[in-house]
Enzyme design. Structure first.
Site, PDB file in Angstrom:
ATOM      1  N   ARG A 179       0.838  -1.207   0.000  1.00 22.62           N
ATOM      2  CA  ARG A 179       0.000   0.000   0.000  1.00 22.62           C
ATOM      3  C   ARG A 179       0.872   1.256   0.000  1.00 22.62           C
ATOM      4  NH1 ARG A 179      -3.741   2.519   4.234  1.00 22.62           N
ATOM      5  NH2 ARG A 179      -5.363   3.494   2.989  1.00 22.62           N
ATOM      6  N   HIS A 208       0.825   4.051  -2.950  1.00 24.33           N
ATOM      7  CA  HIS A 208       0.468   5.424  -2.622  1.00 24.33           C
ATOM      8  C   HIS A 208       1.617   6.382  -2.918  1.00 24.33           C
ATOM      9  CE1 HIS A 208      -3.276   4.963   0.138  1.00 24.33           C
ATOM     10  NE2 HIS A 208      -3.233   3.988  -0.753  1.00 24.33           N
ATOM     11  N   GLY A 236       5.222  10.273  -8.493  1.00 23.25           N
ATOM     12  CA  GLY A 236       6.090   9.180  -8.893  1.00 23.25           C
ATOM     13  C   GLY A 236       6.748   8.496  -7.702  1.00 23.25           C
ATOM     14  N   SER A 269       8.231  10.466  -1.523  1.00 20.65           N
ATOM     15  CA  SER A 269       7.643  11.683  -0.964  1.00 20.65           C
ATOM     16  C   SER A 269       6.631  11.365   0.131  1.00 20.65           C
ATOM     17  CB  SER A 269       6.985  12.519  -2.067  1.00 20.65           C
ATOM     18  OG  SER A 269       6.039  11.762  -2.798  1.00 20.65           O
ATOM     19  N   ASN A 322      -3.829   8.488   3.257  1.00 17.10           N
ATOM     20  CA  ASN A 322      -2.563   8.041   3.833  1.00 17.10           C
ATOM     21  C   ASN A 322      -2.566   7.943   5.349  1.00 17.10           C
ATOM     22  OD1 ASN A 322      -1.342   7.759   1.332  1.00 17.10           O
ATOM     23  ND2 ASN A 322      -0.500   9.832   1.334  1.00 17.10           N
ATOM     24  N   HIS A 354      -4.471  -7.309  -3.138  1.00 18.58           N
ATOM     25  CA  HIS A 354      -5.485  -7.389  -2.083  1.00 18.58           C
ATOM     26  C   HIS A 354      -5.611  -8.801  -1.528  1.00 18.58           C
ATOM     27  CE1 HIS A 354      -7.767  -3.482  -3.415  1.00 18.58           C
ATOM     28  NE2 HIS A 354      -6.557  -3.253  -2.960  1.00 18.58           N
ATOM     29  N   THR A 355      -4.927  -9.740  -2.136  1.00 16.92           N
ATOM     30  CA  THR A 355      -4.934 -11.104  -1.610  1.00 16.92           C
ATOM     31  C   THR A 355      -4.317 -11.168  -0.218  1.00 16.92           C
ATOM     32  OG1 THR A 355      -4.384 -13.408  -2.130  1.00 16.92           O
ATOM     33  CG2 THR A 355      -2.691 -11.774  -2.620  1.00 16.92           C
ATOM     34  N   ASP A 404      -9.175 -10.839   1.334  1.00 14.78           N
ATOM     35  CA  ASP A 404      -9.195 -12.223   0.863  1.00 14.78           C
ATOM     36  C   ASP A 404      -9.616 -13.065   2.058  1.00 14.78           C
ATOM     37  OD1 ASP A 404      -8.631 -14.872   0.252  1.00 14.78           O
ATOM     38  OD2 ASP A 404      -6.676 -14.473  -0.643  1.00 14.78           O
TER      39      ASP A 404
END
Length: 314
Positions: A56, A60, A66, A70, A88, A184-185, A234
């Site tokens: 994640r 993000h 990019g 940051s 965040n 997301h598994t 999941d």
């Protein structure tokens, strides 16, 4: 202006990406990747959910300015950083990046970027969870800007076509998007991201009809205490990096709206079906998509900097 814009993306950007290479630190910091791996292993031994957290964080980070780390920069009295944006606030794993950076600075001061640490750590955590092992091109530099107002990430309630626009803007394909959402598994989501599907979906007074009734009951039990807990995305093999997520959403067991729509929307359902029936295909494509995402708008050469502390601009 349009011609200049096109030339930038077709000529200058590929030249920049070419400066990323596997083994970038072979001479300047030979132990770089092993030091990051050791930090991830140590954390994974006590917290298997770190894989989802790093995936994640990496996503993000790359989708805002990019892959320049940051997202790691702390706010100051003068400016609020990306960390403080709504999407965040539940990102975690910062202390692991700090630990890896501290170890690297002792051995190779000002050599290894925070952006590369995020990318390497994410790969290592995926491998530990049973996912594919893949080479990570390195050589990224760290950004010097982090602005809360620049955070505009695709949310979990978007349609497939709406979510894809964000991915397309970053040079990713529909196949890339469906592949990357396969992370997301091993993921979790706080109840407020999907609670609207459980009781009064779109004002109907009933649950979302696209969600399995048994899953509705399970999630109501999890979310009923009012403290905004988390649920596994999941429901089958929650800590294993595999293709079970795709099998789940084909059976109407997508927890978040966007997850279920991947299986139902004609733009993405065919890709979901292929991954659900072919675990090796998903592993191969996931490795490729992660490398591609890790190349989004990278800073190389003399651009940016190598932060000494990932939370603070030099």
């Amino acid at each position: 202006m349009k011609i200049i814009f096109v030339l930038y993306f077709t000529i200058l950007l590929p030249l920049a990406l070419a400066q990323l290479k596997v083994g970038f630190y072979k001479t300047s910091c030979p132990r770089a990747e092993s030091i990051v791996k050791a930090a991830v292993q140590k954390r994974f031994n006590t917290d298997k959910s770190i894989t989802a957290a790093l995936l994640r964080m990496h996503f993000h980070d790359c989708f805002v300015r990019g892959c320049d780390a940051s997202i790691l920069i702390d706010s100051t009295n003068q400016s609020r950083s990306e960390k403080e944006s709504g999407p965040n606030l539940t990102v975690r794993g910062y202390e692991l990046i700090d630990e890896a950076k501290k170890a690297l600075e002792k051995v190779c001061p000002s050599k290894v970027s925070c952006a590369d640490i995020i990318t390497l750590a994410t790969r290592d955590s995926v491998v530990l969870a049973g996912g594919p092992s893949y080479d990570v091109p390195t050589g990224r530099r760290d950004g010097r800007v982090s602005n809360i107002n620049e955070v505009n990430l695709p949310g979990p309630s978007l349609s497939v076509s709406q979510a894809f626009q964000s991915f397309k803007d970053k040079g990713l394909t529909m196949d890339d998007m469906v592949t990357l959402l396969g992370s997301h598994t091993v993921g979790v989501a706080h109840c407020f991201f999907f609670s609207g599907r459980l009781t009064n979906f779109q004002g109907t007074g009933k649950p979302d009809p696209s969600m399995d009734a048994g899953l509705v009951t399970t999630l109501k039990g999890i979310c009923g205490n009012g403290s905004n807990p988390t649920a596994f995305l999941d429901q089958g093999t929650s800590f294993s990096f595999d293709n079970e997520f795709y099998r789940q959403i084909r059976g109407k067991k997508g927890v978040m709206k966007i997850d279920q729509e991947l299986a139902d929307d004609r733009l993405s359902s065919g890709i979901v079906s292929r991954f659900a029936s072919n675990a090796n295909l998903f592993r191969t494509r996931f490795a490729q998509a992660m490398v591609k995402m890790g190349n989004i708008q990278v800073l190389v050469g003399n651009a940016g900097e190598i932060r000494k502390n990932c939370r603070v601009i030099n």
